[in-house]
Enzyme design. Sequence first.
Site, PDB file in Angstrom:
ATOM      1  CB  ALA A 100      -0.933  -0.005   1.209  1.00 44.55           C
ATOM      2  CE1 TYR A 101       5.643   5.400   2.705  1.00 42.46           C
ATOM      3  CE2 TYR A 101       7.196   3.946   1.590  1.00 42.46           C
ATOM      4  CZ  TYR A 101       6.907   5.157   2.187  1.00 42.46           C
ATOM      5  OH  TYR A 101       7.880   6.124   2.250  1.00 42.46           O
ATOM      6  CB  THR A 102       5.512   0.648  -2.837  1.00 41.90           C
ATOM      7  OG1 THR A 102       4.627  -0.471  -2.867  1.00 41.90           O
ATOM      8  CG2 THR A 102       6.664   0.333  -1.909  1.00 41.90           C
TER       9      THR A 102
END
Lengths: 277, 276
Positions: B168-170
């Site tokens: 999700a972060y990337t």
Amino acid sequence: MVRATIHYVTNPPGPGEPMLTYVTEDEARSTMCVEPGVDVEISDVRGTNPTLRREGFQLVDHTSAVPDLEALEGDADLDRVYGREMRSLLRDVTGAEAVYLLGGPKRRYGESATAKLEHLSNAKPARYVHGDVTETSALQQATGLASMVPRLHLREYDRWVLYNMWRPITPPPHDHPLAVCDARTIAPRHRVPVLAITEIRGFGHFEFETNGHVADPHHRWCWFRDMTPDEVLVFTTFDSDPTRPHQVAHTAFTDPGCPPGTPTRASVELRALALWT
Amino acid sequence: MNGSVTGTNEPATPPRPSTTGPARRVAVVGASSGLGRSIALGLSARGDHVALLARRRDRLDRAVDQASGHAIAIECDVTDEVHCAAAIAAAATELGGLDALVYSSGVIAIEPLATTSAATWTRLFATNVVGAATATRAALPHLRATHGRAIYLSSVSAQSGVWPLLGAYTATKAALDKMIDTWRDEHPELGFTRLIVGDSAGGPGESATQLGADASVDLLLTGLDTWQRRGLRSHGLVDPDDLVSAVAYVLGSTASIPVIAVTPPPAPMHGAPSGG
């Protein structure tokens, strides 16, 4: 004082035999055997003020600003609030120069809370006498954490300690309280490394070494009767200073005096690395 | 709601003169901790006039107290469009204009995609992407008045390799990168820069990124172990001072720089000559 059954390793491996395993989500697959249990006396040490310096554990009064502690490990903002509180608490209690959290808060529930446990990994109380880390995994955890913090080099510190900060989040009485063993009564030769294997849901497995123990009548077992959510039990899980309590073995136990029908105990714990020069 | 402002107009120690001309007026969003805090304090020490924007008032005030140059604190919740716009406007007013926006707000989740909830996705996108869009939109008229610059902290994890447990972060950082490129295209009169940051956990002390609280200990250690085994992690961490230098370079350059990267130093080579 209460008499209760706790579980030690009963099949320590001989020389050259593989390390025992404890599979957190499917205990039947563990190679570690902890039956039969051993009946021990567990002293209520409330009022005797055990300390981190002497026994390796200490009870601390603390009321969290987090209104619903069951919302932890599910609400990132609350986790941060709680993390800041516990960092500050540990700094105050230990006088450490620096404290770094090792992950966020972790909730645990008694086995009967199936609906809660369904959504969490590795969230049942460990029912064997254990220390959270071995020398190897303590170093792995500390160096792993240090690798994430700029300009933090463990070698620049004279002493580093891993702590566990444990708090019930349900009111007393508790069906499965936590018993802690006076670190002064633990003989290193009775430790048995056990590889804990825990499922990371949707990803794979995570393995880390813990210290199991074989039974030892010298162990002095303690608990704090009727801990409340406004109390935190801080205990040492690894201390690099050999003159200090090295590790507090602990285990959940079933309190035979807990009234039937009491909702199962829930708790939250947080681990941290503390440093001194 | 208006952003509230406090500041130190009398620096604790005389600021060093700017290395690139007159003091610039810079709003740093996400300045209460992590890399944003390091950048804000670093620019302030270089002589820039800096507004530190973030949610947490107490931490902002402590950061401003530590600033060696002109620095003010403005509460800003980037996930609240109205509040964020008011905070950016307050920064421009207090600083007497805005030469640059540095967007460093970011949240992370260490979790397999199989268990990542919609709430987590929404939370990450709200701060890492939508917040950046909101702050830029609010800063736009001020930056147009000065032919200013906007710099966004992106991540090496969105550039290279696949980072399990950071899905999700990337994804948010990749989305941020695409958005910055579009801002750049739609507003060629301004400078929009992606600052790609290698392995980092902020600066020392309170500037350390609060990474610990964002994952269970099991997930955190699994992540560290997995990224290490896959060769994704660098030998060390980004030096926050290098990041300040990179930001100052972009701000001081007459060219509009689309991308700049700051990565940790390479591991020393085995058998390298030890001198002589």
